[in-house]
Enzyme design. Structure first.
Site, PDB file in Angstrom:
ATOM      1  N   GLU A  54      38.097 -18.852 -10.314  1.00  0.00           N
ATOM      2  CA  GLU A  54      36.793 -19.001 -10.979  1.00  0.00           C
ATOM      3  C   GLU A  54      36.926 -19.002 -12.507  1.00  0.00           C
ATOM      4  O   GLU A  54      36.035 -18.544 -13.224  1.00  0.00           O
ATOM      5  CB  GLU A  54      35.811 -17.910 -10.527  1.00  0.00           C
ATOM      6  CG  GLU A  54      35.563 -17.863  -9.051  1.00  0.00           C
ATOM      7  CD  GLU A  54      35.120 -19.205  -8.462  1.00  0.00           C
ATOM      8  OE1 GLU A  54      34.628 -20.048  -9.221  1.00  0.00           O
ATOM      9  OE2 GLU A  54      35.262 -19.387  -7.248  1.00  0.00           O
ATOM     10  N   GLY A  55      38.014 -19.542 -12.998  1.00  0.00           N
ATOM     11  CA  GLY A  55      38.230 -19.621 -14.441  1.00  0.00           C
ATOM     12  C   GLY A  55      39.128 -18.498 -14.912  1.00  0.00           C
ATOM     13  O   GLY A  55      38.747 -17.328 -14.863  1.00  0.00           O
TER      14      GLY A  55
END
Length: 595
Positions: free
Chosen positions: A440-441
């Site tokens: 998620e980053g």
């Protein structure tokens, strides 16, 4: 002991730091039945479910991961039955709108429930987490027909959701996405391509899986501007809502991972037999902005995963330290004592505890800002809270997940040699935590976002506003006059000043020396995480001083933990500021060929 939900601390943070009373007073939450009495009732029920049902499956999932055979994914024994109980109790719908069958409760309340679930069983919790994000994206951008077709069953837990971004050649750079979507005469699209790292991309726990897929139409522009978002269900949904034929999407394998082993991470193949049926969400070529809604929800949730796994590692370490008898007390004792009596073991444990309490308080504070953004009838207040929440999300995600690795590592250290042995269970939290700074980053992506979109874009306005809030807390500490408040104030003031100096440097030099500024992005994110956590801990100290007579043991521990964090962690802020201001050129000094 497996896991005991820290409900008392959660309620303290919600009531004293996050302003639960103000949140439940908003009309939309009042209409949903939210009030100060509901929150403890929800949390107590969530604690029972997570302690009794999910927590015992955590170790089982690590030892008996999900498996793939002949295109079929089978989850860990007990997961399917646990998911049925999860869905039947309505836990998937806590935050979602009542019009689609949800409970419509504030994010602040659902955040505590989310933390418990991730502490109890991180691998299991990933399935509801992705479903929440998919629901959020559909609520934001989908047509009424798509919403009615998919959201109620997702809220009910009958169907789950996924996020399909990554491809073999396209990791964090989504401009490289090549999955194709070809429009059909009936308004649907035929989807073809390969997606990797798809969490719960296939499983046996629900009737249907609703894939949200990024893809390109044939005439789409290159780069991120040419990406569209599609709903591609595992089973096509008939007009009457029943499930039809299997869609042209197959799980061709699942990954073998360092941690979160019970969560199936799938490679999905779309369109091997003519194309999977997909439905456009919103408009063509706007898919990335819609997906960012889901990604932002997921990023906050992953930050909560960091806090949650750290809490579980802390509880495990405390129990071991109380049970493990070894050596004499330094002050003298007739015989060996439990290692928790040793100062360095206490140092490790209170370090773990203070990181968790500070990060939890900051995350819940952010959740309350989200609620105010969406529920406040005052447009000015709503906008201010939106800006505050958006500023805090990369910090909650980046700082809390990095923190979880440090805390889980300390948990292994408290166990000593036994921590390196799988049977004790301490190593699982360390392995599970390691993914949180990546998916998620990555932390680097969060740090770059914090500098570029959240600090430079508005000239540091939100950052400076937070500094003013911290300054007010400093005034409150001075007014308290207690020895503990003075000790925290001594560290908080210079840390806040170092933050302000860093913000000024970043805003001033972003255009003239961009690589030097971004070289300090990780230091800036960590600085913000430490300072903002310490700020919340300082507020907790003040509240604890006011409430101390009602529960001296709990509140004395809160005060001591806040002071420890200020004296042991907060001094790092000034060193990090030095790194931001001065190390940019040395970071970039070596040419590529010199590495």
């Amino acid at each position: 002991m497996t896991y005991v939900a820290p409900v008392k601390d959660m309620l303290f943070v919600m009531n004293e730091l996050a302003g639960l009373a103000d949140i439940v007073a908003y009309p939309s939450y009042e209409q949903a039945g939210a009030d100060l009495d509901l929150a403890p009732a929800v949390l107590e029920e969530a604690a029972k479910f997570n302690q009794d049902v999910l927590a015992p499956l955590n170790w089982i999932g690590d030892q008996n991961p999900s498996s793939w055979k002949d295109g079929v994914v089978t989850t860990t024994p007990g997961f399917k039955e646990a998911f049925e109980q999860f869905a039947a109790a309505g836990w998937q719908g806590v935050i979602h709108p009542t019009e689609f069958g949800g409970q419509g409760l504030p994010k602040l309340i659902s955040t505590a429930c989310l933390e418990m679930m991730n502490s109890a069983n991180l691998s299991f919790a990933l399935c509801p987490l992705l479903t929440d994000g998919a629901i959020e994206a559909l609520l934001t951008a989908a047509s009424s027909a798509l919403k009615d077709q998919f959201i109620p069953n997702m809220v009910a837990g009958k169907w789950t959701g996924t996020m399909n971004l990554t491809e073999p050649q396209a990791g964090s750079d989504l401009s490289l996405v090549r999955t194709r979507a070809v429009a059909q005469a009936d308004g649907t699209y035929k989807i073809s391509g390969t997606k990797i790292y798809i969490t719960y991309g296939d499983h046996d726990m629900a009737e249907n899986i609703v894939h949200l897929v990024l893809a390109r139409t044939p005439d789409a522009p290159e780069g991120i501007k040419g990406i569209s978002l599609f709903v591609v269900p595992k089973f096509v949904v008939n007009a009457d809502g029943s499930l039809g034929e299997r869609n042209d999407v197959q799980c061709v394998s699942i990954e073998h991972k360092l941690g979160i082993k019970a969560s199936p991470t799938a490679v999905l193949q779309f369109g091997d037999h003519g194309g999977a049926t997909g439905y456009l969400v919103g408009e063509e070529n706007h898919g990335l902005e819609y997906m960012f809604v889901m990604m932002n929800a997921a990023r906050f949730a992953v930050g909560m995963q960091g806090i949650a796994v750290a809490e579980r590692a802390y509880q495990k370490a405390v129990q071991y330290a109380k049970d493990r008898v070894q050596s004499r007390d330094l002050a003298g004792s007739p015989g060996p004592v439990a290692i928790i009596h040793q100062p360095d073991v206490k140092r490790m444990l209170i370090t773990m505890r203070s990181y968790i309490e500070g990060s939890r308080a900051l995350a819940y504070y952010a959740a309350a800002a989200y609620d105010a953004q969406h529920a406040s009838p005052n447009k000015v207040s709503a906008k201010e809270n939106q800006e505050l929440y958006e500023f805090l999300v990369p910090i909650v995600k980046g700082f809390s997940t990095e923190m979880s690795i440090d805390v889980a590592s300390l948990g292994v250290q408290v166990h000593g040699g036994m921590g390196f042995i799988e049977e004790t269970g301490a190593a699982q939290y360390y392995r599970d935590a390691r993914i949180l700074t990546i998916y998620e980053g990555t932390t680097a992506i969060q740090a770059n976002d914090l500098i570029g979109r959240k600090t430079v874009r508005d000239g540091g306005a939100v950052a400076k506003g937070i500094a003013q809030k911290i300054l007010q807390t400093e005034k409150d500490l001075a007014a308290s006059g207690s020895a503990d408040a003075k000790a925290v104030l001594k560290q908080l003031s210079p840390a806040r000043e170092a933050f302000e100096t860093s913000v000024t440097y970043i805003v001033t030099h972003a255009k003239t020396d961009i690589k030097a500024v971004y070289a300090g992005s990780f230091a800036y994110l960590r600085l913000c995480g430490l300072l903002f956590s310490a700020w919340q801990m300082a507020r907790a100290l003040l509240a604890a001083e006011r409430l101390r007579a009602g529960d001296p043991s709990f509140f004395d521990a809160k005060i001591a933990t806040a002071r420890f964090f200020a004296e042991n962690q907060l001094p790092q802020v000034q060193a990090l500021a030095t790194s931001i201001l001065e190390s940019g050129h040395s970071t970039n000094a070596l040419a590529v060929e010199q590495f």
